[in-house]
Design a protein around this motif. Sequence first.
Motif, PDB file in Angstrom:
ATOM      1  N   UNK A 117      47.588  37.572  39.871  1.00  0.00           N
ATOM      2  CA  UNK A 117      46.708  36.608  38.983  1.00  0.00           C
ATOM      3  C   UNK A 117      46.698  37.354  37.593  1.00  0.00           C
ATOM      4  N   UNK A 118      47.006  36.389  36.650  1.00  0.00           N
ATOM      5  CA  UNK A 118      46.869  36.862  35.106  1.00  0.00           C
ATOM      6  C   UNK A 118      45.995  35.655  34.655  1.00  0.00           C
ATOM      7  N   UNK A 119      45.080  35.935  33.678  1.00  0.00           N
ATOM      8  CA  UNK A 119      44.179  35.268  32.520  1.00  0.00           C
ATOM      9  C   UNK A 119      44.232  35.427  31.316  1.00  0.00           C
ATOM     10  N   UNK A 144      32.053  39.796  36.359  1.00  0.00           N
ATOM     11  CA  UNK A 144      33.323  40.063  35.586  1.00  0.00           C
ATOM     12  C   UNK A 144      34.282  40.849  36.243  1.00  0.00           C
ATOM     13  N   UNK A 145      33.987  41.120  37.288  1.00  0.00           N
ATOM     14  CA  UNK A 145      34.939  41.959  38.220  1.00  0.00           C
ATOM     15  C   UNK A 145      35.679  41.045  39.139  1.00  0.00           C
ATOM     16  N   UNK A 146      37.115  40.900  38.986  1.00  0.00           N
ATOM     17  CA  UNK A 146      37.712  39.995  39.781  1.00  0.00           C
ATOM     18  C   UNK A 146      37.654  40.524  41.130  1.00  0.00           C
ATOM     19  N   UNK A 147      37.533  39.737  42.328  1.00  0.00           N
ATOM     20  CA  UNK A 147      37.483  39.963  43.566  1.00  0.00           C
ATOM     21  C   UNK A 147      37.657  38.838  44.604  1.00  0.00           C
ATOM     22  N   UNK A 155      36.984  35.242  39.591  1.00  0.00           N
ATOM     23  CA  UNK A 155      37.633  35.621  38.177  1.00  0.00           C
ATOM     24  C   UNK A 155      36.770  35.644  37.157  1.00  0.00           C
ATOM     25  N   UNK A 156      37.231  36.555  35.811  1.00  0.00           N
ATOM     26  CA  UNK A 156      36.248  36.428  34.682  1.00  0.00           C
ATOM     27  C   UNK A 156      36.707  35.353  33.882  1.00  0.00           C
TER      28      UNK A 156
END
Length: 127
Positions: free
Chosen positions: A125-127, A44-47, A83-84
């Motif tokens: 980045x946006x989700x 769940x951690x964006x990286x 990305x989550x």
Amino acid sequence: AKPYQIKGNLIDLFDPKLPIYTSRDVQAGEQCFFLNLDRIQDKQKPQVLAAASRIYDEKIDAYHYSFIAKSPIQTTHISRILLPRKPKSILVNQQEVFTELNWDQKTKTYLLGFENDPQGVAVAIKW
């Protein structure tokens, strides 16, 4: 003499396109280098999982991930980013670059490419 078979959700780190495979046969004498996405602890951690640049100034909040990528000029950045959720927007130096084709729903990774700059390229980045 038999090939070795590796299975999982694998990023081929020797391929500049950073493709994802679920299974690969490694022949005798062949060299491969994979990142197994199944072994990532916090999915769940964006990286940034793999990149052709150095990553600086990462910022993460509930619906946003940003960083600065630095690498020599006249080279191309390519990265695979975890990305989550599927992104709604990806800005590179404030220019929208998101394309559905680069999103891999199964692994929740995005393949991002752009021209490098040693001064830094801003990615948001946006989700």
